[in-house]
Design a protein around this motif. Sequence first.
Motif, mmCIF file in Angstrom:
data_model
loop_
_atom_site.group_PDB
_atom_site.id
_atom_site.type_symbol
_atom_site.label_atom_id
_atom_site.label_comp_id
_atom_site.label_asym_id
_atom_site.label_seq_id
_atom_site.Cartn_x
_atom_site.Cartn_y
_atom_site.Cartn_z
ATOM 1 N N GLY A 1 19.941 -23.856 -10.239
ATOM 2 C CA GLY A 1 18.477 -23.628 -10.284
ATOM 3 C C GLY A 1 18.029 -22.459 -11.232
ATOM 4 N N ASP A 2 18.800 -21.807 -11.993
ATOM 5 C CA ASP A 2 18.533 -20.719 -13.071
ATOM 6 C C ASP A 2 18.114 -21.560 -14.105
ATOM 7 N N GLN A 3 17.114 -20.926 -14.815
ATOM 8 C CA GLN A 3 16.708 -21.503 -16.145
ATOM 9 C C GLN A 3 17.203 -21.016 -17.373
ATOM 10 N N LYS B 1 17.837 -26.290 -16.806
ATOM 11 C CA LYS B 1 18.039 -25.562 -15.435
ATOM 12 C C LYS B 1 19.334 -26.068 -15.192
ATOM 13 N N THR C 1 16.963 -17.732 -9.966
ATOM 14 C CA THR C 1 16.397 -18.022 -8.576
ATOM 15 C C THR C 1 16.688 -17.219 -7.762
#
Length: 107
Positions: free
Chosen positions: A57-59, A69, A103
């Motif tokens: 979920g981290d961009q 992502k 996230t």
Amino acid sequence: MFVTPAFAQAAPGGAASAFTSFVPLILIFAIMYFLLIRPQQKKQKEHKAMVEALRRGDQILTQGGIIGKVAKVNDDGVLEVEIAEGVKVRMPRHTVLQVMSKTEPTA
């Protein structure tokens, strides 16, 4: 025109002059360590911690300029990054340049 006897005499003491000739080298190494080597090691340590803290979920921004992502984090050092809807790319973890948004961890 002629050299006076004062200039023709040998330099006094060998041990003291050898030590004083190494002092500038030691000072240069100390300056190089504190201005170049130490900050680079600190930066590498921060990057390693950032890459190890990546989760789904981290961009991220990669070194190639791709923004995506994180879809999956594998244990073998490979990330699966979604760069568009339905388009996933596998890339090594160390190619991550920056985490743009984190996230929140799930409870």
